[in-house]
Every structure is written in structure tokens, then in C-alpha cells.
Design a protein around this motif. Sequence first.
Motif, short mmCIF file in Angstrom:
data_model
loop_
_atom_site.label_atom_id
_atom_site.label_comp_id
_atom_site.label_asym_id
_atom_site.label_seq_id
_atom_site.Cartn_x
_atom_site.Cartn_y
_atom_site.Cartn_z
N SER A 143 -6.56 4.03 -3.83
CA SER A 143 -6.36 3.10 -4.94
C SER A 143 -6.39 1.65 -4.45
O SER A 143 -7.00 0.77 -5.08
N ALA A 144 -5.75 1.41 -3.30
CA ALA A 144 -5.76 0.06 -2.73
C ALA A 144 -7.17 -0.32 -2.28
O ALA A 144 -7.61 -1.46 -2.46
N ALA A 145 -7.89 0.63 -1.67
CA ALA A 145 -9.25 0.36 -1.21
C ALA A 145 -10.16 0.01 -2.39
O ALA A 145 -11.03 -0.87 -2.27
N ASP A 146 -9.96 0.67 -3.51
CA ASP A 146 -10.77 0.38 -4.69
C ASP A 146 -10.54 -1.05 -5.16
O ASP A 146 -11.50 -1.76 -5.51
N VAL A 190 -2.27 -10.64 -4.74
CA VAL A 190 -1.56 -11.84 -4.28
C VAL A 190 -1.43 -11.82 -2.76
O VAL A 190 -1.71 -12.81 -2.08
N HIS A 191 -1.01 -10.69 -2.20
CA HIS A 191 -0.81 -10.65 -0.76
C HIS A 191 -2.12 -10.53 0.01
O HIS A 191 -2.15 -10.83 1.21
N PHE A 192 -3.17 -10.12 -0.64
CA PHE A 192 -4.50 -10.24 -0.04
C PHE A 192 -4.81 -11.72 0.18
O PHE A 192 -5.25 -12.12 1.27
N LEU A 232 -5.86 1.05 6.59
CA LEU A 232 -6.16 2.30 7.26
C LEU A 232 -4.92 2.86 7.95
O LEU A 232 -4.63 4.06 7.87
N GLN A 233 -4.17 2.00 8.62
CA GLN A 233 -2.95 2.44 9.30
C GLN A 233 -1.92 2.94 8.28
O GLN A 233 -1.28 3.98 8.50
N ALA A 234 -1.78 2.23 7.18
CA ALA A 234 -0.81 2.63 6.17
C ALA A 234 -1.17 3.95 5.52
O ALA A 234 -0.29 4.71 5.08
N SER A 235 -2.46 4.26 5.46
CA SER A 235 -2.89 5.50 4.79
C SER A 235 -2.31 6.74 5.45
O SER A 235 -2.07 7.75 4.79
N ALA A 236 -2.08 6.68 6.77
CA ALA A 236 -1.55 7.85 7.48
C ALA A 236 -0.12 8.16 7.07
O ALA A 236 0.33 9.30 7.19
N PHE A 237 0.59 7.17 6.55
CA PHE A 237 1.98 7.35 6.18
C PHE A 237 2.19 7.31 4.67
O PHE A 237 3.09 7.96 4.14
N VAL A 245 0.84 -1.20 0.00
CA VAL A 245 0.00 0.00 0.00
C VAL A 245 0.87 1.25 0.00
O VAL A 245 0.64 2.20 -0.76
N ALA A 246 1.90 1.28 0.86
CA ALA A 246 2.75 2.45 0.99
C ALA A 246 3.51 2.77 -0.29
O ALA A 246 3.76 3.94 -0.59
N SER A 247 3.85 1.74 -1.04
CA SER A 247 4.60 1.97 -2.29
C SER A 247 3.69 2.26 -3.47
O SER A 247 4.17 2.51 -4.58
N GLY A 248 2.38 2.22 -3.25
CA GLY A 248 1.45 2.55 -4.32
C GLY A 248 1.22 1.45 -5.32
O GLY A 248 0.70 1.70 -6.41
#
Length: 218
Positions: free
Chosen positions: A118-121, A85-87, A105-110, A74-77
Motif C-alpha cells: 500500500s505504501a509502495a503504491d 508529508v513524511h516523504f 523495503l526494510q519495514a516490509s519484513a516487520f 509504513v509499519a502502522s499501515g
Amino acid sequence: MQPKTANAPMLTLYNEGRQTFIDLVPDGGARLDALFHTVPTLAELAVGVVYGHLHARPGLDPRLREAVSFAAIVASGMVGPPLSVHFKTGMAAGLAPGEITEVLLQASAFAGFPRAVSAADQLNHLFEDAGLTSPPPPTPREVALQFCDQVRAGHPPIPVSTALKRQLRQADTLTLQACSAQTVIIECFQADEVTPQAILHLMVQGDQATRVTLFAPR
């Protein structure tokens, strides 16, 4: 000059990683073959390192390792195959659907909201494809916290023993650790004690506590 061929250690790691991936993901072998059809050597590197070497390291349990991996994606976009795959491997390693959304949600802050959105979609589609409830039920830890609160308030959601009620009511501090999507370990401490006075093994299903076992010194 003769072309270089993959050495035995790398092939060994790849074969071990491939088997790990197959154990985690339905049709894992076919998925890897399709994903790396054009660049098979990349499979040897990526699968060998991630699922052959890293997954075999004893320093982190599979759940935590997959949570870290998902947060990094998520952090790397990254979206597409890495996230999907990691899901799947995260779920297979014991992450609950609600824990995956909490990691996002936690990753979104950083990582920033655009990458998180984009990940949520993509998660919307992954949840739908997997037949999962969206939004997901509370995490196992949340269910366990609610269970403890209900017991301490005198309204246990499931039948529990008098000894278990006493241990929860007498505890000054509780620590809770989810071990899988269905299991939470609860430690009960008194005052400044470093050894728990009791340990509870709680089974959950969705948003409900289903069974609890008390382990306490006699």
C-alpha cells in the motif's frame, strides 16, 4: 465553567513546529492550514509534538529521525497525508529517494507485505508528482561502496590522488555513513585500530561519484 484555552508552552511548541515544517515543505503553512482546517487544535498537538518538540531534540539527526518516522508510518499501515508529508520532510531532511525505498523495503519484513505494498503504491504517485526517477538511483552509500571498489581495483571513476588510492588500498576496514542525499563520509581503518587512518568526503549525484576529498594525518 470557562472553556480552557491552549496554554503558552503548547502554543510556543506549535509555532516552532509550524516554522520547522514551513522550512522543510514548500507551501508548508498552507498545507497545515488546509489539513487541520476543521480541527485546528489537533494541529497544535500534532505539529507541536512532532515538529516542535521531537525535531528539536539533539539525540538524532534530522535524516535518521525522518527515516524512523517513515518506517513507523509504513509499519502502522498509514497512507494518505502521513506518508506523503513524511516523504516530503524526509527528502527535505536529506534522505535520498533510494534511501526512502530502502526504508520501505526494510519495514516490509516487520510490517508485512500488504502494508508495504500500500505504501509502495502511494510512493509511485509521490515520485511521479515530484518528478523523480522511478525506480530511483542507488543510495548514496551504494554509490560510495562502488567508488571504493573501483578505486581499489585500479579503475577510479573520477580523477583521484595517489595518496587517496594508497589509503583505500591499505585499509583493512571501511565504514561508510551517508550524511545527506549528496554526501558520504568514508573512514579507513587498519587492522584493529579504533582511529581511522584517513577520512574521505565523497560527493555524489544520482548514481555517480562527483568529487572526493581526502583528510589524512600528515
